[in-house]
Write an enzyme that holds these catalytic residues in place. Structure first.
Site, PDB file in Angstrom:
ATOM      1  N   CYS A  50      -2.236 -21.914 -86.489  1.00 34.69           N
ATOM      2  CA  CYS A  50      -3.520 -22.550 -86.816  1.00 34.69           C
ATOM      3  C   CYS A  50      -4.319 -21.692 -87.789  1.00 34.69           C
ATOM      4  O   CYS A  50      -5.003 -22.223 -88.678  1.00 34.69           O
ATOM      5  CB  CYS A  50      -4.340 -22.782 -85.549  1.00 34.69           C
ATOM      6  SG  CYS A  50      -3.539 -23.876 -84.370  1.00 34.69           S
ATOM      7  N   ARG A  65      -0.928 -31.322 -84.211  1.00 33.57           N
ATOM      8  CA  ARG A  65      -1.397 -31.127 -85.591  1.00 33.57           C
ATOM      9  C   ARG A  65      -1.462 -32.493 -86.286  1.00 33.57           C
ATOM     10  O   ARG A  65      -0.500 -32.923 -86.922  1.00 33.57           O
ATOM     11  CB  ARG A  65      -0.464 -30.173 -86.335  1.00 33.57           C
ATOM     12  CG  ARG A  65      -0.352 -28.818 -85.679  1.00 33.57           C
ATOM     13  CD  ARG A  65       0.485 -27.841 -86.454  1.00 33.57           C
ATOM     14  NE  ARG A  65       0.769 -26.683 -85.629  1.00 33.57           N
ATOM     15  CZ  ARG A  65      -0.080 -25.696 -85.373  1.00 33.57           C
ATOM     16  NH1 ARG A  65      -1.280 -25.737 -85.922  1.00 33.57           N
ATOM     17  NH2 ARG A  65       0.256 -24.687 -84.597  1.00 33.57           N
TER      18      ARG A  65
END
Lengths: 217, 71
Positions: A54, A131
């Site tokens: 991330c 995601r």
């Protein structure tokens, strides 16, 4: 026999329908979907703050932020973390890497936005959003979605390509072929009558046959 | 609150919006004058109205006497 389950049902938004509305606490104040009306919005989720993939994604999103702004696109992140965690993380990224995160991030602790957009994939994680990327047009219509698993960082070139393709399709009434990038030929929508098909092959386009014609824009 | 702190003081971005409202009223014009994204201005207006510093008008928003005092 009916099996009972505690798993929250996963609902996915649908393309070409209004994007689910929201009002959410973010790192830049309380924002609603309507606050972005009139501009394109990329809403994306990440699994968790202070995690390695991330962090690389946030740095990459920050890198393309000027390119998105030039295209009239706003960016909005989301995870199931508190706003204080988000603030600490973006400050840490800037302190450790020098990269400033210019876009807001939703603190979706109650999972309301994540549930509305189908960002939770219980088969992958019951506590983290996958995601996901949602492309929302200036009228608030959901135009494209991308879902990546936890282990796979997203490709920023593809995100820019999707925006370019959607904006090109809207501006010129065309479609874009496989692996299209800006500057390449676009596809003229296939004719839907015999008369139009006969006219199409005489129209001067680059045609493989009546149903597959390309042109420059 | 992104604009108004618990002690009643306003943030730097809120001050920029209040200053921009002194010469513009439409959110798009305020955003350009304050050099802020349009979504930030729209969000801030809700807070500033709730705080009594701004009122909605036909063309957008305007400063209240208290909002003008905070400039």
């Amino acid at each position: 026999m009916v099996m009972e389950t505690e798993t929250r049902p996963v609902g996915l938004p649908r393309l070409n329908e209004p994007a689910p509305d929201f009002e959410a606490v973010t790192t830049q104040g309380t924002l609603t979907l309507a606050d972005f009306h009139g501009r394109w919005l990329i809403l994306f989720s990440h699994p968790a703050d202070f995690t390695p993939v991330c962090t690389t994604e946030f740095m990459a999103f920050a890198e393309i932020y000027p390119d998105l702004q030039a295209r009239g696109v706003d960016l909005l992140g989301l995870s199931i973390d508190s706003v204080f965690s988000h603030i600490a993380w973006v400050r840490n990224i800037e302190e450790k890497t020098g990269v400033h995160i210019p876009f807001p991030i939703i603190a979706d602790l109650n999972k309301e936005v994540a549930s509305a957009y189908g960002m939770l994939m219980p088969g992958e994680s019951k506590t983290e959003t996958s995601r996901c990327v949602f492309f929302i047009d200036p009228k608030g219509t959901l135009r494209a979605m991308i879902y990546y698993p936890l282990s796979l960082g997203r490709n920023m070139a593809e995100i820019l390509r999707v925006i370019d393709a959607l904006q090109t399709a809207d501006a010129h009434g065309v479609a874009t072929p496989a692996n299209w990038t800006p500057g390449a030929k676009v596809i003229v929508p296939a004719p839907n009558t015999q008369e139009l098909a006969e006219e199409r092959v005489k129209a001067g386009y680059e045609c493989v046959d009546w149903y597959l014609c390309k042109k420059d824009i | 609150m992104a604009c108004v702190n618990p002690d009643g003081t306003v943030s730097a971005s809120a001050k920029a919006i209040l200053a921009a409202l002194d010469r513009a009223s439409a959110p798009e014009d305020v955003a350009a004058a304050a050099n802020l994204p349009l979504f930030r201005v729209r969000s801030a207006m809700r807070e500033l109205v709730a705080a009594g510093l701004v009122v909605a008008t036909d063309s957008g928003h305007a400063l209240t006497p208290e909002g003008r005092r905070r400039l």
